[in-house]
Design a protein around this motif. Sequence first.
Motif, short mmCIF file in Angstrom:
data_model
loop_
_atom_site.label_atom_id
_atom_site.label_comp_id
_atom_site.label_asym_id
_atom_site.label_seq_id
_atom_site.Cartn_x
_atom_site.Cartn_y
_atom_site.Cartn_z
N ARG A 95 0.85 -1.19 0.00
CA ARG A 95 0.00 0.00 0.00
C ARG A 95 0.89 1.25 0.00
NH1 ARG A 95 -5.20 0.80 3.88
NH2 ARG A 95 -3.67 0.79 5.59
N HIS A 96 0.89 1.96 -1.11
CA HIS A 96 1.76 3.12 -1.29
C HIS A 96 1.10 4.43 -0.88
CE1 HIS A 96 5.36 1.43 -3.31
NE2 HIS A 96 4.52 0.45 -3.62
N LEU A 97 -0.18 4.45 -0.69
CA LEU A 97 -0.88 5.58 -0.07
C LEU A 97 -1.90 5.00 0.90
CD1 LEU A 97 -1.72 8.13 -2.93
CD2 LEU A 97 -0.03 8.43 -1.10
N SER A 98 -1.83 5.44 2.13
CA SER A 98 -2.84 5.05 3.12
C SER A 98 -3.69 6.24 3.54
CB SER A 98 -2.17 4.43 4.36
OG SER A 98 -1.21 5.31 4.90
N ARG A 99 -3.34 7.41 3.03
CA ARG A 99 -4.13 8.61 3.31
C ARG A 99 -3.97 9.57 2.13
NH1 ARG A 99 -6.81 9.30 7.75
NH2 ARG A 99 -7.55 11.35 8.45
N TRP A 100 -5.11 10.13 1.69
CA TRP A 100 -5.13 11.04 0.55
C TRP A 100 -6.45 11.79 0.65
CZ3 TRP A 100 -1.29 12.08 -2.87
CH2 TRP A 100 -1.57 12.65 -4.11
N LEU A 101 -6.46 12.83 1.47
CA LEU A 101 -7.69 13.54 1.82
C LEU A 101 -7.60 14.98 1.36
CD1 LEU A 101 -8.23 12.35 5.52
CD2 LEU A 101 -9.26 11.43 3.45
N LEU A 102 -8.60 15.39 0.61
CA LEU A 102 -8.66 16.76 0.11
C LEU A 102 -9.67 17.56 0.93
CD1 LEU A 102 -7.67 18.66 -2.19
CD2 LEU A 102 -9.74 17.98 -3.45
N THR A 103 -9.25 18.70 1.47
CA THR A 103 -10.14 19.60 2.21
C THR A 103 -9.98 21.01 1.66
OG1 THR A 103 -8.48 20.01 3.93
CG2 THR A 103 -10.07 18.22 4.32
N ALA A 104 -10.94 21.85 1.98
CA ALA A 104 -10.90 23.24 1.54
C ALA A 104 -11.27 24.12 2.72
CB ALA A 104 -11.86 23.47 0.38
N ASP A 105 -10.43 25.10 2.97
CA ASP A 105 -10.66 26.02 4.09
C ASP A 105 -10.87 25.26 5.40
OD1 ASP A 105 -10.54 28.35 2.42
OD2 ASP A 105 -12.52 27.80 1.67
N GLY A 106 -10.12 24.17 5.54
CA GLY A 106 -10.12 23.41 6.78
C GLY A 106 -11.31 22.49 6.97
N ALA A 107 -12.14 22.29 5.95
CA ALA A 107 -13.34 21.47 6.10
C ALA A 107 -13.48 20.50 4.93
CB ALA A 107 -14.58 22.35 6.19
#
Length: 638
Positions: free
Chosen positions: A42-54
């Motif tokens: 597993r080469h990515l275990s986190r990939w989260l996109l947020t905007a203005d902290g939400a």
Amino acid sequence: MTDPTDRRLLVHDGTFAALDAAGDIHGHRGTSPDGLFQHDTRHLSRWLLTADGAPLTRLTADGDTAVLTPPGTRDEPPRYTLWRRQEVSDGVLRERLLVRSNSAADIRVALTLEADADFADQFELRGDDRHYDTPGAVHAVTCSAEGAVLTRTRDTWRVGTHITGAPPADTVDQAPGSTRLHLRWELKLQPGEQTTITLTARPEHPAARPLPPAGPLHVAHRPATSWPELEHACRQGLADLESLRVPAAGADGEALRPPGAGIPWFLTLFGRDSLLTSLFALPYAPELAAATLPALAAVQGTAHEETRVEQPGKIAHEIRHGELAHFGQIPYGRYYGSVDSTPLFLVLLAAYTDVAGDALARALEPHARAAVGWLLTDGGLRDHGYLVYRSGDAHGGLVNQNWKDSAGAICFRDGTPATGDIAVAEAQGYAYDALVRTARLSRTVWDDPAFADLLEAEAAELRDRFTRHFWMADEEFPALALDGEGRQVDALASDAGHLLWSGILPPALAATTGRRLMRSDFFSGWGIRTLASGQRPYHPLSYHRGSIWPHDNAIVALGLAKAGLTAEAHTLARGLVDAAALHDWRLPEVMAGYGRDEHPTPVPYPHSCSPQAWAAATPLALLSAVGQGPTAAGEAAA
């Protein structure tokens, strides 16, 4: 029945990304792990996109694109819209973010990508309470103006993930005490203005090697039938088979792309799975067989090695490239715990020759002869009278080494597991078929009639003793296996249907067996159960003791057709095609054994792989079995 928005799966050339509907990765484990995977890592275990902290709100997701917005109301609609397009190609996850202002005034948007890589081996993610020590493993992060590199090293092992953005992030930082990254972009947009950010995550893995680009799967004959539902399932199956191809090398290092077994756990070269998949697809896409055969020949056994069950001439069960295999913590790096891959290799080689000519049979003649040698010697035909295996669990391998490879799958009717040197029924059928077909190759391609005579004699003797030893006269049905003491393992199981396909049963007994498989304790309305209901070990949610496997049913359907049981073959095909329609035309690896009278749609099996290669190829096998469509199928089902 299924909700395709629950998960998005991007697959290409042995790399896949399992994402949520918004395109995020959360680091899930267990039955449905998410992440970016390559070579069992597993080469990515986190990939989260947020905007203005939400978090962003998903409006819709279709194929490779999600449409996202910040929160809004009827009176104050979202200030901007973000199109998030993702793809996996050439071993890389690529992402294009298009942000468009909806506002009448200038706006600012702070986009943040949170990323991490645990570099977990897939065997660590399965949720089966296994734990593996990894002493000396070190995780590191290197940040730069272009992005960051996450790495894991352990002695001679190194894997990494290279993350970049264009334009580069305004800031890149690492969370204190962890490897978690935050890449931030500060966007300024005028009314109606849009901007684009391109992201890449490129795995670094020791098993990766430069390859020419993977072209589309060549389909020599498009599946065509007057049964539109079956044709639809065939088209979906071919699309999945194209995506499930994995990089492999032939004996001379040539680049090959055979079908991997399935996602998420088995996207690698397998013996049995890749061979049966290629057999099912052979009339339509012989390219799969042309890759599978030399890829398996390249890793054919050459020595006796107990831990991985290797023997000279034996065809491998699976090839793994992860960290645990590298350090020998699991035996599956190159594992040979399969009693049936070797005869199936010979069956496919002969079948491919019938379709595509004899060039490959000539090139692989030494490998085919070595495979025959294994059948007769280490495989057990001459010493035991049958192909046999002994449990490999002492070395962390498979307890059973036929296609029903889970513990307890080969059992008596009272549920007692078979022990000792086990001879499963279907493997004997495969061996018989392999001997007959290889004799034909020997006579017509290799110009060796003496070897052909030998193989034909071996086949005839095997067929004769099989009927005497396996047929249960009181049940009018073949035994599932013989145990180490030669006792009939008397559970009534679907493996019997494979004997119709291989031709080892005499015609009258084949017809009796085929009709028995279509009775209600076996046939659920969706497919034939692995174990007939009403027996003590039956469980509708067991992996191999009551569930329904499409590929198993495909072999049975081919066998029913071969035995002249046309109506039965159509009825079985109708059940499977109806199930495919309720899975968006993609048959899963396995379904629960509940009957159509118990629930109006197929009940999912919790740990099923999808897409899965031999399930994807099942509609093609059904088309070969039934030929024509809805009229005959409808009459058979009525």
